[in-house]
Design an enzyme around this catalytic site. Structure first.
Site, PDB file in Angstrom:
ATOM      1  N   ASP A 140      49.271  45.774  57.005  1.00 23.24           N
ATOM      2  CA  ASP A 140      50.496  44.942  57.763  1.00 23.24           C
ATOM      3  C   ASP A 140      51.587  44.674  57.110  1.00 23.24           C
ATOM      4  O   ASP A 140      52.532  44.447  57.735  1.00 23.24           O
ATOM      5  CB  ASP A 140      49.827  43.888  58.848  1.00 23.24           C
ATOM      6  N   ARG A 278      52.752  63.331  75.383  1.00 26.12           N
ATOM      7  CA  ARG A 278      51.291  63.157  74.711  1.00 26.12           C
ATOM      8  C   ARG A 278      51.354  62.005  74.007  1.00 26.12           C
ATOM      9  O   ARG A 278      52.306  61.536  73.464  1.00 26.12           O
ATOM     10  CB  ARG A 278      50.800  64.277  73.933  1.00 26.12           C
TER      11      ARG A 278
HETATM   12  O1  F6P Z   1      45.324  43.297  60.021  1.00 27.80           O
HETATM   13  C1  F6P Z   1      44.858  44.873  59.839  1.00 27.80           C
HETATM   14  C2  F6P Z   1      44.682  45.683  61.115  1.00 27.80           C
HETATM   15  O2  F6P Z   1      44.414  46.734  60.826  1.00 27.80           O
HETATM   16  C3  F6P Z   1      45.916  45.410  62.128  1.00 27.80           C
HETATM   17  O3  F6P Z   1      47.028  46.400  61.784  1.00 27.80           O
HETATM   18  C4  F6P Z   1      45.226  45.876  63.507  1.00 27.80           C
HETATM   19  O4  F6P Z   1      45.678  45.120  64.724  1.00 27.80           O
HETATM   20  C5  F6P Z   1      43.705  44.923  63.180  1.00 27.80           C
HETATM   21  O5  F6P Z   1      43.595  44.832  61.754  1.00 27.80           O
HETATM   22  C6  F6P Z   1      42.539  45.959  63.819  1.00 27.80           C
HETATM   23  O6  F6P Z   1      41.468  45.162  63.548  1.00 27.80           O
HETATM   24  P1  F6P Z   1      39.876  45.671  63.737  1.00 27.80           P
HETATM   25  O7  F6P Z   1      39.359  46.278  62.284  1.00 27.80           O
HETATM   26  O8  F6P Z   1      39.169  44.279  63.969  1.00 27.80           O
HETATM   27  O9  F6P Z   1      39.803  46.327  64.950  1.00 27.80           O
END
Ligand code: F6P
Length: 361
Positions: A140, A278
């Site tokens: 992120d 889509r």
């Molecule tokens: O913080 C990294 C991240 O991939 C975010 O971008 C995303 O919202 C979240 O983790 C997803 O988390 P999980 O792997 O718990 O679904």
């Protein structure tokens, strides 16, 4: 420094193995130090066989591998551990057990590689006297005090490739293609890949959008003879008069999970413009796979620097990249304010100059 520990916590990100490898090699080569790996984040301290020796042999060949050889966990905070008591989930502070386990391991330093959650736990352990050094990880790119976290470049590359692929099929079918991207409350993956992948609309959490402005951009393109459009939508994007969309709200067991905004945007656009639409959710593909050369380079520098920071005794610090140099800063500084896209910065300005809409007409 005779013996150090290393762990990976939070969601995985490409480059974790490169950091582990650099920690092991630097610690052994430069300091003759023994390295112990803690499995599945901080949980390893509390599990039988949770602590394993890391040698040159163990880290051989892991540089290009995604994921983490140590395993990770993105639930479980030793300061607020959820356990079942009489069939009911209860939150307890088990940090003293981790402290005891760290003491028992006789670690001169503990290197924690993770995002804000993992680093915050590291900071609290340090405040209680554990010699912790942090390494910032997350696709992120939302950690303060560092220009970039490792993992971001790989995620961005995957997202850009997806946009490139959506382009060819969108053009052939005269369709609108909407791609939902990760990033939580930070729009970096979406902004950077949207620009790199030639998106027509970029929706990020930092700039609330109006559905009608998105539709208007597509109509303008149609009027100019472009009968396809590409929309890059961050999972955390939200309409001006609405909220973020979650596919699962948080509860005592699960953290909230964003997801579903791209489908809403796609539905609106199809109705409002008459263009066949889509929606693709790129999801965890952004977290997987081999790290890019940039992420390997950055992760390796971070891992090696973290060992040097530990040797200096600068505990309670996180390594960071500032103006292309690896430095180290206190956890408190890194975690004070999460990093967000600067809506007045040159990235957003550049996108606007290129005619990309942020849905805020
Ligand atoms: O913080 C990294 C991240 O991939 C975010 O971008 C995303 O919202 C979240 O983790 C997803 O988390 P999980 O792997 O718990 O679904």
């Amino acid at each position: 420094m005779k013996r150090i520990g290393v762990l990976t916590g939070g969601g995985d990100a490409p480059g974790l193995n490169a950091v582990i490898r650099a920690v092991v090699k630097t610690a052994i080569n430069d300091y003759g130090c023994e390295v112990m790996g803690c499995r599945d984040g901080y949980d390893g301290f509390l599990k039988p066989k949770g602590i394993v020796p890391l040698t040159h042999n163990v880290v051989r060949g892991i540089l290009p591998r995604g994921g983490t050889i140590l395993g990770t966990a993105n639930r479980g905070n030793p300061f607020a551990q959820k356990i079942m008591v009489d069939g009911k989930e209860t939150v307890v502070d088990v940090s003293h057990e981790i402290m005891r386990a760290i003491d028992a391991q006789k670690l001169d330093a503990l290197i924690v590689i993770g995002g804000d959650g993992t680093l915050r736990i590291g900071m609290e352990l340090h405040q209680k006297g554990v010699p912790v050094v942090g390494v910032p990880k997350t696709i992120d790119n939302d950690i303060g005090g560092t220009d970039v976290t490792f993992g971001f470049d790989t995620a961005l590359t995957t997202a850009t490739e997806a946009l490139d692929k959506l382009h060819t099929t969108a053009e052939s079918h005269h369709r609108v293609m909407v791609l939902e991207l990760m990033g939580r409350d930070a729009g970096f993956i979406c902004l950077h890949s949207g620009v790199a992948g030639g998106a027509d609309v970029i929706l990020i959490p930092e700039i609330p959008f109006k559905y009608e402005c998105v539709a208007e951009k597509i109509r303008q393109r149609q009027a100019r003879g472009s009968h396809f459009s590409i929309l890059a939508v961050s999972e955390g994007a939200k309409p001006l008069d609405g909220d973020q969309v979650f596919w699962r709200q948080g509860n005592e067991v699960y953290v909230p999970r964003l997801g579903g905004i791209a489908q809403k945007v796609g539905d609106y656009v199809e109705k409002a413009t008459g263009s066949e639409t889509r929606v693709t959710v790129l999801g965890h593909l952004q977290r997987g796979g081999s790290p890019t050369a940039f992420d390997r380079w950055l992760a390796t520098r971070y891992g090696s620097a973290a060992v040097r920071v530990a040797a200096e005794g600068a505990f309670g610090h996180m390594v960071a990249l500032q103006y292309s140099k690896v430095v180290h800063i206190p956890f408190e500084e890194a975690l004070a304010v999460p990093k967000r896209v600067d809506v007045h910065g040159d990235g957003v300005q550049t996108a606007r100059s290129l005619g990309i809409s942020f849905g805020d007409c």
